[in-house]
Design an enzyme around this catalytic site. Structure first.
Site, mmCIF file in Angstrom:
data_model
loop_
_atom_site.group_PDB
_atom_site.id
_atom_site.type_symbol
_atom_site.label_atom_id
_atom_site.label_comp_id
_atom_site.label_asym_id
_atom_site.label_seq_id
_atom_site.Cartn_x
_atom_site.Cartn_y
_atom_site.Cartn_z
ATOM 1 N N LYS A 270 0.811 -1.216 0.000
ATOM 2 C CA LYS A 270 0.000 0.000 0.000
ATOM 3 C C LYS A 270 0.848 1.270 0.000
ATOM 4 O O LYS A 270 0.413 2.305 -0.527
ATOM 5 C CB LYS A 270 -0.954 0.000 1.198
ATOM 6 C CG LYS A 270 -2.048 -1.040 1.117
ATOM 7 C CD LYS A 270 -3.060 -0.884 2.242
ATOM 8 C CE LYS A 270 -4.188 -1.886 2.101
ATOM 9 N NZ LYS A 270 -5.246 -1.696 3.129
ATOM 10 N N ASP A 307 -10.089 2.706 1.397
ATOM 11 C CA ASP A 307 -10.237 2.220 2.769
ATOM 12 C C ASP A 307 -10.814 3.313 3.656
ATOM 13 O O ASP A 307 -11.462 3.039 4.657
ATOM 14 C CB ASP A 307 -8.882 1.785 3.336
ATOM 15 C CG ASP A 307 -8.461 0.415 2.836
ATOM 16 O OD1 ASP A 307 -9.347 -0.347 2.402
ATOM 17 O OD2 ASP A 307 -7.256 0.108 2.873
#
Length: 625
Positions: A270, A307
């Protein structure tokens, strides 16, 4: 909302008709003025939308921002107060119109025409013939995703046939019918339904060459089993593949050489992918990690973080407002960054990040006794290490209002189970997983964000992936009903007593005779723990499996517990050592409160004609849960 104070005047008493005409003329002037103001505001809004879209296109950024639209609806609902239903309906029409103006919803008009045609052409009752019983979960998922709530529904397991009905005047969604037939479901009343649905939904585009399916997927180091492909299959018509890249050195080569339109990114890339992005969204920059990649028209990558929207949905589901409160976040990795950013944005007074070696660590948690919200952003408690918890004693947080765990497998971690025992609200990570996937899909241009669809997908996953435990007195019919449920739902079936006999190499009465009840319970506990680690399994337990707290916890944490009940006089005792020794009445008196505490659902088999009816009733309850 402003209200006009109405009083009775002398003129109204003397000439009510004339007075009414005067009031109507005056108020219609106000209405006309309001309409002009609304139209001016709408015109200004559409101009602003067009300007933003043009600026984004020039910068090579995705035009549609699903998270922004979801936040808009929430803000409008809050500002509108008692006018929220009408205001939300108006704003949804305006945002849909804006998407069409931007070319983001080109199939909208064709879909409208399809729905209108379907309403007049399709019967109100359809028969769905499944190619095999295993398709039942898939069919119920399709119904849920398309928000189809039948007025009546029956299931014939032997014939693999379901009938569903809607009220007169309701419409069958052509896309839903197309999805059903694509799965091999036959609809006798509508042999040509797939052809008709395709014609309705494609419209004039059918005369043009069909565009290639978007290529999307998930990037990570070790992916194993993932819910993501099933979630994205329910969200839209695009490919979604799993891409395992073993180390960071191979990341650049993968991103340059692999053809894709969009990717989700998970552990451990990420942060690493950010260096390969030409542009980053403000969210990704603020959080410092990217979980969604979008391939731009010029071939470069745009990085975003969905997210953020997913965790926001988790917090909202908990019902706890972090504003002005202390929040404790366990873990300092990429997921933790998102959690911290969201909590700060939502106004948390203090966000404490706990790590193994930092200033705030697991040995001094009591320093944060004022915490109202606890979030686990570590993998501790994830399958298969389901007995682990990052916090052994939640009493160090006496003011906790909610515990959130980003883990979704198992559905209820030990941390969440411990919180539940204390009466604290809990939320697992499935909501976050589904919402972030839906927002990512919108960024790729594959589907528009729809909160209701997210909820339907989440419910379908819970139904299809969680275990189904049957508990109840010896002889109540758990094995028979469990076998029927396994066949009807297309799930594996485990008879715990049969598994115990297999492991021990002898019948249960012989186990009791040679090892005693204590020895039997040890074997039973091991069998229950092993079964709890499965996915989507129907498990018929022994009558006393619920007696151990560890067994009850394993059941409730891994799925839904159904308590089957039957009149005690109808329960057989032969070959059941404890029923024979104690008698069913005494046995039931001891176990009844334990069954009740363990169960999510209670089913009275006395009211149903036979095991098949009991199984069908359980399925119906699960579909509505």
């Amino acid at each position: 909302m402003d209200q006009t104070v109405i009083s009775v005047s002398h003129d109204e008493i003397r000439d009510p008709a004339a007075h009414a005409a005067k009031v109507i003329r005056r108020e219609r002037v106000r209405i006309d003025a309001a309409d002009r103001a609304i139209l001016d505001a709408m015109r200004g809004r559409f101009e602003a939308v067009a300007a933003i879209g043009a600026a984004k296109r020039r910068a090579g950024l995705p035009v549609y921002d699903a998270a922004r639209e979801a936040a808009l609806y929430a803000r409008i609902s809050e500002m509108a107060g008692d006018l929220a239903p009408a205001a939300l309906a108006l704003w949804r029409v305006m945002t849909a119109a804006a998407r069409r103006m931007e070319g983001l919803d080109v199939r909208h008009e064709e879909a409208d025409r399809a729905d209108q045609a379907a309403q007049s052409a399709l019967p109100t009752t359809l028969t769905l013939e499944l190619p095999d019983a295993a398709m039942l979960t898939t069919v119920t998922t399709i119904l849920a995703v398309h928000e189809c709530v039948p007025a009546a529904m029956t299931w014939d397991g032997a014939a693999r046939r379901m009938t569903i009905s809607v009220t007169e005047g309701s419409a069958w969604a052509p896309a839903m019918l197309s999805d059903l037939t694509a799965q091999g479901v036959r609809i006798p009343e509508m042999e040509k339904v797939a052809e008709m649905a395709a014609e309705m939904t494609t419209g004039q585009a059918a005369e043009q060459s069909a565009p290639s399916r978007p290529r999307c997927g998930l990037l990570g180091r070790k992916l194993g089993y993932s819910y993501s492909p099933a979630i994205h299959a329910a969200l839209g018509d695009y490919d979604y593949d799993l891409h395992e890249v073993p180390n960071e050195e191979d990341l650049e080569k993968f991103l340059k050489e692999t053809p894709f339109d969009g990717l989700n990114v998970t552990i451990p890339y990420k942060v690493a992918v950010m260096a390969h992005c030409a542009t980053l969204s403000p969210r990704a920059k603020a959080i410092g990690s990217v979980n969604t990649l979008v391939r731009r028209p010029d071939g470069t990558l745009h990085g975003d973080n969905t997210d953020d929207a997913g965790f926001t949905a988790m917090v909202e589901e908990s019902g706890v407002d972090p504003a002005g409160k202390t929040c404790v976040v366990l873990g300092s990795g990429g997921a933790s960054r998102t959690v911290v950013a969201v909590l700060k944005r939502m106004g948390a007074k203090r966000v404490v990040v706990v790590s193994r070696r930092g200033e705030d660590h697991y040995g001094n948690l009591a320093r944060h006794a004022d915490a109202a919200l606890l979030v686990n952003a570590t993998p501790v408690g994830m399958y298969p290490n389901v007995d682990a918890s990052p916090v052994e004693d939640l009493s160090v947080f006496p003011k906790l209002e909610a515990v959130l765990d980003l883990i979704y497998n198992p559905p209820k971690t030990k941390l969440l189970a411990d919180a539940e025992k204390r009466g604290i609200r809990t939320v697992n990570g499935l909501r976050m997983l589904v919402v972030q996937a839906a927002v990512a899909s919108a960024l790729w241009g594959c589907s528009a964000y729809d909160a209701k669809r997210c909820a339907a997908i989440e419910a379908a996953i819970r139904l299809g992936e969680e275990n189904l435990w049957l508990v109840g007195m010896p002889g109540v019919g758990k094995t028979t009903v469990g076998g029927l449920l396994g066949e009807a739902l297309g799930r594996p079936f485990v008879d715990l007593d049969a598994e115990i006999e297999r492991v021990a190499g002898m019948p249960i009465p012989e186990i009791f005779r040679t090892r005693g009840e204590a020895g039997f319970r040890e074997i039973e506990a091991e069998a229950a723990m092993t079964a709890s680690r499965g996915r989507g399994t129907v498990i018929a337990t022994g009558g006393g499996t619920v007696l151990r707290e560890a067994n009850r916890r394993a059941m409730r944490e891994s799925g839904t517990v159904v308590w089957l009940q039957r009149d005690l006089s109808r329960l057989p005792t032969e070959g059941r050592p404890l029923s024979e020794a104690k008698g069913v009445e005494k046995l039931y008196a001891e176990r009844e409160p334990i069954y009740r505490a363990a169960a999510h659902l209670e089913v009275d088999a006395n009211l149903l004609a036979g095991a098949e009816a009991v199984a069908e009733h359980v399925i119906g309850r699960l579909m509505r849960a």
